[in-house]
Design an enzyme around this catalytic site. Structure first.
Site, PDB file in Angstrom:
ATOM      1  N   ARG A 118       0.809  -1.234   0.000  1.00 43.62           N
ATOM      2  CA  ARG A 118       0.000   0.000   0.000  1.00 43.62           C
ATOM      3  C   ARG A 118       0.840   1.281   0.000  1.00 43.62           C
ATOM      4  NH1 ARG A 118      -3.224  -2.957   3.821  1.00 43.62           N
ATOM      5  NH2 ARG A 118      -4.801  -4.092   2.648  1.00 43.62           N
ATOM      6  N   LYS A 140       1.679  11.079 -11.569  1.00 44.61           N
ATOM      7  CA  LYS A 140       0.804  10.177 -12.322  1.00 44.61           C
ATOM      8  C   LYS A 140       1.596   8.909 -12.608  1.00 44.61           C
ATOM      9  CE  LYS A 140      -2.484  13.080 -14.751  1.00 44.61           C
ATOM     10  NZ  LYS A 140      -2.944  13.547 -16.068  1.00 44.61           N
ATOM     11  N   GLU A 182       6.589  17.486 -25.650  1.00 42.72           N
ATOM     12  CA  GLU A 182       5.993  17.888 -24.361  1.00 42.72           C
ATOM     13  C   GLU A 182       6.497  19.280 -23.940  1.00 42.72           C
ATOM     14  OE1 GLU A 182       3.520  16.204 -23.126  1.00 42.72           O
ATOM     15  OE2 GLU A 182       3.868  14.034 -23.132  1.00 42.72           O
ATOM     16  N   LYS A 224       5.131  22.680 -14.855  1.00 47.30           N
ATOM     17  CA  LYS A 224       4.483  21.439 -14.398  1.00 47.30           C
ATOM     18  C   LYS A 224       4.262  21.502 -12.883  1.00 47.30           C
ATOM     19  CE  LYS A 224       3.318  16.944 -14.762  1.00 47.30           C
ATOM     20  NZ  LYS A 224       3.364  15.707 -15.503  1.00 47.30           N
ATOM     21  N   GLU A 234      -6.234  16.554 -10.891  1.00 50.96           N
ATOM     22  CA  GLU A 234      -6.833  16.871 -12.186  1.00 50.96           C
ATOM     23  C   GLU A 234      -8.333  17.126 -12.121  1.00 50.96           C
ATOM     24  OE1 GLU A 234      -4.912  14.890 -15.535  1.00 50.96           O
ATOM     25  OE2 GLU A 234      -6.805  14.963 -16.593  1.00 50.96           O
ATOM     26  N   ARG A 238      -5.067  20.950 -14.368  1.00 56.83           N
ATOM     27  CA  ARG A 238      -4.102  19.894 -14.745  1.00 56.83           C
ATOM     28  C   ARG A 238      -4.478  19.225 -16.070  1.00 56.83           C
ATOM     29  NH1 ARG A 238      -0.707  15.531 -11.126  1.00 56.83           N
ATOM     30  NH2 ARG A 238       0.417  14.701 -12.932  1.00 56.83           N
ATOM     31  N   ASN A 242      -2.868  17.793 -20.856  1.00 51.55           N
ATOM     32  CA  ASN A 242      -3.228  16.734 -21.805  1.00 51.55           C
ATOM     33  C   ASN A 242      -3.526  17.263 -23.198  1.00 51.55           C
ATOM     34  OD1 ASN A 242      -3.065  14.243 -20.431  1.00 51.55           O
ATOM     35  ND2 ASN A 242      -4.731  14.939 -19.143  1.00 51.55           N
ATOM     36  N   HIS A 245      -3.280  14.944 -26.136  1.00 48.47           N
ATOM     37  CA  HIS A 245      -3.115  13.575 -25.635  1.00 48.47           C
ATOM     38  C   HIS A 245      -4.292  12.654 -25.954  1.00 48.47           C
ATOM     39  CE1 HIS A 245       0.350  15.283 -23.701  1.00 48.47           C
ATOM     40  NE2 HIS A 245       0.625  14.186 -23.033  1.00 48.47           N
ATOM     41  N   HIS A 249      -3.102   9.447 -27.482  1.00 48.05           N
ATOM     42  CA  HIS A 249      -3.306   8.125 -26.869  1.00 48.05           C
ATOM     43  C   HIS A 249      -4.042   7.196 -27.840  1.00 48.05           C
ATOM     44  CE1 HIS A 249      -2.823   9.737 -22.470  1.00 48.05           C
ATOM     45  NE2 HIS A 249      -1.675   9.603 -23.097  1.00 48.05           N
ATOM     46  N   HIS A 262       5.475   8.100 -27.617  1.00 53.01           N
ATOM     47  CA  HIS A 262       4.457   8.926 -26.967  1.00 53.01           C
ATOM     48  C   HIS A 262       4.554  10.381 -27.443  1.00 53.01           C
ATOM     49  CE1 HIS A 262       1.748  10.429 -23.908  1.00 53.01           C
ATOM     50  NE2 HIS A 262       2.665  11.295 -23.543  1.00 53.01           N
TER      51      HIS A 262
HETATM   52  P1  NAD Z   1      10.642   5.492 -22.631  1.00 54.78           P
HETATM   53  O1  NAD Z   1      10.576   5.417 -21.188  1.00 54.78           O
HETATM   54  O2  NAD Z   1      10.182   4.343 -23.434  1.00 54.78           O
HETATM   55  O3  NAD Z   1      12.152   5.839 -23.039  1.00 54.78           O
HETATM   56  C1  NAD Z   1      12.466   5.994 -24.397  1.00 54.78           C
HETATM   57  C2  NAD Z   1      13.633   5.094 -24.836  1.00 54.78           C
HETATM   58  O4  NAD Z   1      14.856   5.690 -24.433  1.00 54.78           O
HETATM   59  C3  NAD Z   1      13.632   3.709 -24.237  1.00 54.78           C
HETATM   60  O5  NAD Z   1      14.080   2.800 -25.194  1.00 54.78           O
HETATM   61  C4  NAD Z   1      14.634   3.828 -23.093  1.00 54.78           C
HETATM   62  O6  NAD Z   1      15.200   2.598 -22.736  1.00 54.78           O
HETATM   63  C5  NAD Z   1      15.643   4.747 -23.696  1.00 54.78           C
HETATM   64  N1  NAD Z   1      16.414   5.550 -22.762  1.00 54.78           N
HETATM   65  C6  NAD Z   1      15.985   6.133 -21.644  1.00 54.78           C
HETATM   66  N2  NAD Z   1      16.939   6.920 -21.131  1.00 54.78           N
HETATM   67  C7  NAD Z   1      17.990   6.817 -21.945  1.00 54.78           C
HETATM   68  C8  NAD Z   1      19.277   7.412 -21.954  1.00 54.78           C
HETATM   69  N3  NAD Z   1      19.629   8.321 -21.056  1.00 54.78           N
HETATM   70  N4  NAD Z   1      20.130   7.061 -22.933  1.00 54.78           N
HETATM   71  C9  NAD Z   1      19.762   6.170 -23.895  1.00 54.78           C
HETATM   72  N5  NAD Z   1      18.544   5.607 -23.962  1.00 54.78           N
HETATM   73  C10 NAD Z   1      17.688   5.935 -22.980  1.00 54.78           C
HETATM   74  O7  NAD Z   1       9.840   6.753 -23.192  1.00 54.78           O
HETATM   75  P2  NAD Z   1       9.633   8.226 -22.638  1.00 54.78           P
HETATM   76  O8  NAD Z   1       9.416   9.055 -23.828  1.00 54.78           O
HETATM   77  O9  NAD Z   1      10.679   8.607 -21.671  1.00 54.78           O
HETATM   78  O10 NAD Z   1       8.275   8.110 -21.822  1.00 54.78           O
HETATM   79  C11 NAD Z   1       7.064   7.802 -22.447  1.00 54.78           C
HETATM   80  C12 NAD Z   1       6.108   7.285 -21.404  1.00 54.78           C
HETATM   81  O11 NAD Z   1       5.867   8.302 -20.442  1.00 54.78           O
HETATM   82  C13 NAD Z   1       4.764   6.903 -21.964  1.00 54.78           C
HETATM   83  O12 NAD Z   1       4.379   5.654 -21.452  1.00 54.78           O
HETATM   84  C14 NAD Z   1       3.833   7.991 -21.461  1.00 54.78           C
HETATM   85  O13 NAD Z   1       2.529   7.536 -21.282  1.00 54.78           O
HETATM   86  C15 NAD Z   1       4.482   8.364 -20.178  1.00 54.78           C
HETATM   87  N6  NAD Z   1       4.162   9.716 -19.708  1.00 54.78           N
HETATM   88  C16 NAD Z   1       3.757   9.860 -18.431  1.00 54.78           C
HETATM   89  C17 NAD Z   1       3.497  11.106 -17.938  1.00 54.78           C
HETATM   90  C18 NAD Z   1       3.122  11.270 -16.497  1.00 54.78           C
HETATM   91  O14 NAD Z   1       2.725  12.365 -16.109  1.00 54.78           O
HETATM   92  N7  NAD Z   1       3.283  10.257 -15.684  1.00 54.78           N
HETATM   93  C19 NAD Z   1       3.651  12.243 -18.740  1.00 54.78           C
HETATM   94  C20 NAD Z   1       4.071  12.058 -20.050  1.00 54.78           C
HETATM   95  C21 NAD Z   1       4.340  10.788 -20.530  1.00 54.78           C
HETATM   96  N1  GLY Z   2       1.329  14.589 -18.285  1.00 54.61           N
HETATM   97  C1  GLY Z   2       0.043  14.911 -17.790  1.00 54.61           C
HETATM   98  C2  GLY Z   2      -0.003  15.195 -16.333  1.00 54.61           C
HETATM   99  O1  GLY Z   2       0.946  15.021 -15.618  1.00 54.61           O
HETATM  100  O2  GLY Z   2      -1.000  15.593 -15.854  1.00 54.61           O
END
Ligand code: NAD
Ligand code: GLY
Length: 359
Positions: A118, A140, A182, A224, A234, A238, A242, A245, A249, A262
């Site tokens: 938890r 998130k 972003e 942010k 949200e 917030r 999106n 998005h 998505h 993404h």
């Molecule tokens: P990712 O985590 O898949 O990373 C992209 C690629 O880069 C991967 O292959 C990873 O292994 C590689 N990588 C990471 N760091 C590296 C480095 N320093 N050097 C070399 N390679 C590296 O993708 P992302 O774009 O970082 O994240 C996308 C995800 O984030 C999606 O699932 C999306 O839904 C999520 N997201 C979440 C939020 C949130 O608020 N939580 C906001 C935006 C996006």
């Molecule tokens: N990336 C959307 C949020 O954090 O709300």
């Protein structure tokens, strides 16, 4: 190094931004309150940075969970691999989980931390531009479902975010561009001057100019952090984060997770949202052209995949957390620098936008 804070009262936490931060063990250890530490990362990042982080943790009982790399592995199955290891090693409730990676690892690590017994302590070390400017901040967390992106998850804030700009050196150009989607979003939704700065500095960012990148990360995190402090769960502002998005998505789910990054899907989605904003009488044609141009200059796609027919696209958009009572709601732009709250959109305008922007 710059320290920003996400002001959430007793759950306030710092975002450290700067060069060489992975060398500074104290930034990490000051947030670890127990002996047991688990690092969640993936098979691409582990050989690059795991050892560097472990160097500072010799005094702890460490477990490393190295997951397969890719959006298609952002699943409950991957989450279970984390739980299996934590339970096998008898990790207790006061353990700390460190997510070392991009948004996929950050979202999954955070969700695992939220669920394990938890809730255990959680620290984000984002290693992509996208994770440093967006996903590591704000709490998130979650995983994908075959029928919808990020549909299973929780709000769960980290204790700290450590964004070392030097780790971006190993990121490939496509991933860097995806992160810029972003960054551009922040200018569009709440800061016209930042959007203009991006127009002037996009080439420097693509050339990985460190001071430009650091500035862009700081500005993004400032925005942010403001939004999250104002509306953690949200209920209002917030949702503006999106922008693009709901469309994005739908592209990620419809085309198969990992097919479009993404950030790429968000870039297309934002262009679609800009077109829809013009149809609703908010933006003029010049604004829309200017937005599309910036995404193109950032080497991001701006047209929706032809494989996704409008009807299928709209079906996919119907699975979104912003929707209410089955109505599709999207964020639009009143102007460059000003987003609307979620607005219901009619089927006809949506179809017109999707048909105009199909490749
Ligand atoms: P990712 O985590 O898949 O990373 C992209 C690629 O880069 C991967 O292959 C990873 O292994 C590689 N990588 C990471 N760091 C590296 C480095 N320093 N050097 C070399 N390679 C590296 O993708 P992302 O774009 O970082 O994240 C996308 C995800 O984030 C999606 O699932 C999306 O839904 C999520 N997201 C979440 C939020 C949130 O608020 N939580 C906001 C935006 C996006
Ligand atoms: N990336 C959307 C949020 O954090 O709300």
């Amino acid at each position: 190094m710059k320290t920003l804070n996400v002001e959430l009262g007793e759950r306030r936490y710092p975002i450290y931004i700067g060069a060489n931060l992975l060398e500074q063990g104290d930034l990490l250890t000051r947030h670890i309150k127990s002996k047991q530490v688990v690092i969640v990362t993936n098979e691409t990042i582990a050989p690059l940075y795991l050892e560097k982080v472990l160097t500072h943790l010799s005094a702890y009982q460490i477990e490393s969970v190295i997951l397969p790399d890719g959006e298609q592995f952002k699943t409950l199955d991957s989450l279970n691999l984390i739980f299996d290891q934590l339970l096998a090693k008898k990790f207790s409730r006061n353990a700390t989980l460190i997510a070392l990676g991009g948004g996929v690892i950050g979202d999954m690590g955070g969700f695992a931390a939220a669920c394990y017994q938890r809730g255990i302590t959680f620290i984000q070390i984002p290693t992509t531009l996208l994770a440093q400017v967006d996903s590591s901040v704000g709490g998130k967390t979650g995983v994908n479902h075959p029928l919808g992106k990020n549909m299973i998850g929780a709000f769960y804030q980290p204790q700290a975010v450590i964004a070392d700009v030097d780790v971006l050196d190993t990121l490939d150009d496509r991933q860097l561009a995806a992160g810029l989607a972003e960054v551009i979003k922040y200018g569009l939704i709440r800061n016209r001057a930042f959007f203009v700065w991006l127009e002037e500095n996009i080439d420097a960012l693509l050339a990985r100019d460190k001071s430009a990148l650091t500035y862009a990360i700081e500005q993004s995190c400032i925005m942010k952090a403001q939004v999250v402090a104002e509306d953690e769960h949200e209920g209002g502002v917030r949702a503006t984060l999106n922008l693009g998005h709901t469309f994005g998505h739908a592209i990620e789910t419809g085309m198969g997770y990992g097919s479009y990054l993404h950030g790429e899907a968000v870039a297309i989605g934002t262009c679609l949202a800009a077109d829809l904003s013009q149809r609703k009488g908010f933006l003029n044609a010049g604004d829309v052209a200017r937005i599309i141009k910036l995404f193109e200059r950032a080497n991001l796609p701006v047209k929706s995949p032809t494989e996704l027919r409008s009807e299928q696209f709209i079906e996919l958009m119907a699975v979104d957390k912003k929707n209410v009572d089955g109505a599709i709601r999207v964020i639009l732009l009143e102007a460059i620098g000003k987003a609307t709250l979620p607005m219901s959109v009619d089927h006809l305008s949506l179809t017109q936008t999707l048909q105009t922007y199909g490749r």
